[in-house]
Design a protein around this motif. Structure first.
Motif, PDB file in Angstrom:
ATOM      1  N   ALA A  59       0.832  -1.206   0.000  1.00  0.00           N
ATOM      2  CA  ALA A  59       0.000   0.000   0.000  1.00  0.00           C
ATOM      3  C   ALA A  59       0.865   1.252   0.000  1.00  0.00           C
ATOM      4  N   ASP A  60       1.919   1.240   0.807  1.00  0.00           N
ATOM      5  CA  ASP A  60       2.820   2.391   0.864  1.00  0.00           C
ATOM      6  C   ASP A  60       3.464   2.649  -0.492  1.00  0.00           C
ATOM      7  N   GLU A  61       3.842   1.590  -1.206  1.00  0.00           N
ATOM      8  CA  GLU A  61       4.460   1.743  -2.522  1.00  0.00           C
ATOM      9  C   GLU A  61       3.464   2.314  -3.532  1.00  0.00           C
ATOM     10  N   VAL A  62       2.241   1.819  -3.498  1.00  0.00           N
ATOM     11  CA  VAL A  62       1.212   2.323  -4.411  1.00  0.00           C
ATOM     12  C   VAL A  62       0.997   3.818  -4.187  1.00  0.00           C
ATOM     13  N   VAL A  63       0.901   4.206  -2.935  1.00  0.00           N
ATOM     14  CA  VAL A  63       0.666   5.615  -2.612  1.00  0.00           C
ATOM     15  C   VAL A  63       1.880   6.460  -2.973  1.00  0.00           C
TER      16      VAL A  63
ATOM     17  N   ALA B 294      -5.293  10.010   0.900  1.00  0.00           N
ATOM     18  CA  ALA B 294      -6.077  11.159   1.341  1.00  0.00           C
ATOM     19  C   ALA B 294      -5.213  12.166   2.094  1.00  0.00           C
ATOM     20  N   GLU B 295      -4.158  11.679   2.745  1.00  0.00           N
ATOM     21  CA  GLU B 295      -3.255  12.590   3.452  1.00  0.00           C
ATOM     22  C   GLU B 295      -2.368  13.361   2.482  1.00  0.00           C
ATOM     23  N   ARG B 296      -1.963  12.725   1.383  1.00  0.00           N
ATOM     24  CA  ARG B 296      -1.030  13.353   0.444  1.00  0.00           C
ATOM     25  C   ARG B 296      -1.733  14.100  -0.687  1.00  0.00           C
TER      26      ARG B 296
ATOM     27  N   ALA C 119       3.699  10.835  -8.995  1.00  0.00           N
ATOM     28  CA  ALA C 119       3.186  11.131 -10.332  1.00  0.00           C
ATOM     29  C   ALA C 119       2.261  12.348 -10.306  1.00  0.00           C
ATOM     30  N   LEU C 120       1.391  12.412  -9.316  1.00  0.00           N
ATOM     31  CA  LEU C 120       0.512  13.574  -9.185  1.00  0.00           C
ATOM     32  C   LEU C 120       1.321  14.847  -8.999  1.00  0.00           C
ATOM     33  N   GLY C 121       2.356  14.780  -8.177  1.00  0.00           N
ATOM     34  CA  GLY C 121       3.189  15.957  -7.939  1.00  0.00           C
ATOM     35  C   GLY C 121       3.904  16.420  -9.190  1.00  0.00           C
TER      36      GLY C 121
END
Length: 324
Positions: free
Chosen positions: A236-240, A282-284, A246-248
């Protein structure tokens, strides 16, 4: 003669190839399915021969000839680097299947299939793991995604390997206890990790069956095993991490934007994995909308082709409706 062929869409993965011939108005004129696309294993020309068989079938069914199509939009496995995309595009041009050719990594097909416009990020976790992003002005975000040498961790194959590592060390005393010492060999009807290690090493359990251990890992986690659960959390951490980077890069961290999850591991909707991805993302990226892609990737390849040819919005809607 009816609707003119506009886009030849190709989604070619390691295990299968899907082709769709699409008219200029978004009508699907023909489809075909064939074998996997594996240029690293068989060579580029042999891999192209596989595509030729599938494409030839679609063209014949639609009554079209090679070269009649305006644009070829191909999303291909093993096109991990831009230089590989360029090489494969050259090989496709040499076959004369269309007036123009664009090759992308197959993860772009999954992303485009799940969004109404080319804007968003997709993380795919099947045998391996990859992430891409795109925005309408043509900018993209991507990773090499060729394994540990490019910083990757995860995917079904990687999870199976990690599970074996922890289970082997638990059995011989080098690592902490985990139920994986029983669940992994038990899946193959074996009584110990030593027996499983021997079976894998000597080929009694084929290499290709290692992927069967990934669902066992998730089931062991769901039963409360801390070691298995820690591996699920790390995925999960890797996916996020991939999605947020990528979003950044695309300036989308603060915008409402789809983050699509695809591939067999993420599509299985494991509650612990899903919950942690949603919470951490949701945090990032508080406005990101997370969802699993349900549409076939060949739709994405076809939509990318219509994007390139400047097709009308109605053509996009008609094409999407065909696959809904």
């Amino acid at each position: 003669m009816g609707v003119n062929a506009s886009v030849l869409a190709v989604d070619a993965g390691n295990s299968k190839t899907d082709v769709a011939l699409v008219g200029e108005d978004g009508t699907v004129l023909a489809t075909a399915r064939g074998g996997g696309f594996r240029p690293p294993t068989v060579g580029v020309e042999a891999a192209m021969d596989v595509l030729a068989s599938v494409i030839g079938q679609a063209l014949a069914d639609a009554g079209e000839r090679a070269g009649d199509v305006a644009h070829v939009s191909a999303c291909l496995a093993n096109a991990d680097l831009p230089v590989e995309e360029a090489e494969l595009a050259d090989a496709m041009r040499a076959r004369g299947w269309g007036g123009s050719v664009e090759v992308r990594n197959d993860t772009f097909a999954i992303l485009r299939a799940g969004v109404d416009e080319p804007r968003g990020v997709a993380v795919v976790c099947g045998a391996g793991i990859n992430c891409v992003g795109m925005v309408p002005d043509g900018r993209t975000a991507r990773f090499p995604a060729i394994g540990r040498i490019s910083g990757d961790w995860g995917g079904g194959s990687g999870l199976a390997e990690e599970a074996l590592w922890f289970a082997a060390r638990a059995e011989d005393g080098r690592g902490e206890p985990t139920e994986l010492v029983r669940t992994l060999p038990g899946h193959f009807g074996l009584g110990s990790m030593y027996a499983l290690i021997e079976a894998l090493h000597r080929g009694h359990v084929p290499e290709g069956r290692r992927h069967e251990l990934t669902p066992v890992l998730f089931a062991t986690s769901a039963a409360g095993d801390p070691v298995a659960s820690a591996l699920v959390d790390r995925l999960a951490d890797e996916v996020v991490a991939m999605a947020s980077v990528a979003l950044g890069r695309l300036g989308l961290l603060g915008e409402e934007v789809p983050v699509l999850l695809g591939g067999s591991v993420l599509a299985a909707r494991h509650p612990r994995l899903d919950g942690r991805i949603t919470r951490l993302l949701a945090e990032r990226a508080p406005r990101a909308v997370v969802r699993v892609v349900a549409q076939p990737p060949v739709l994405g390849a076809a939509l990318l082709g219509l994007d390139r040819t400047g097709a009308a919005p109605e053509a996009h809607r008609r094409l999407r409706a065909h696959y809904t």
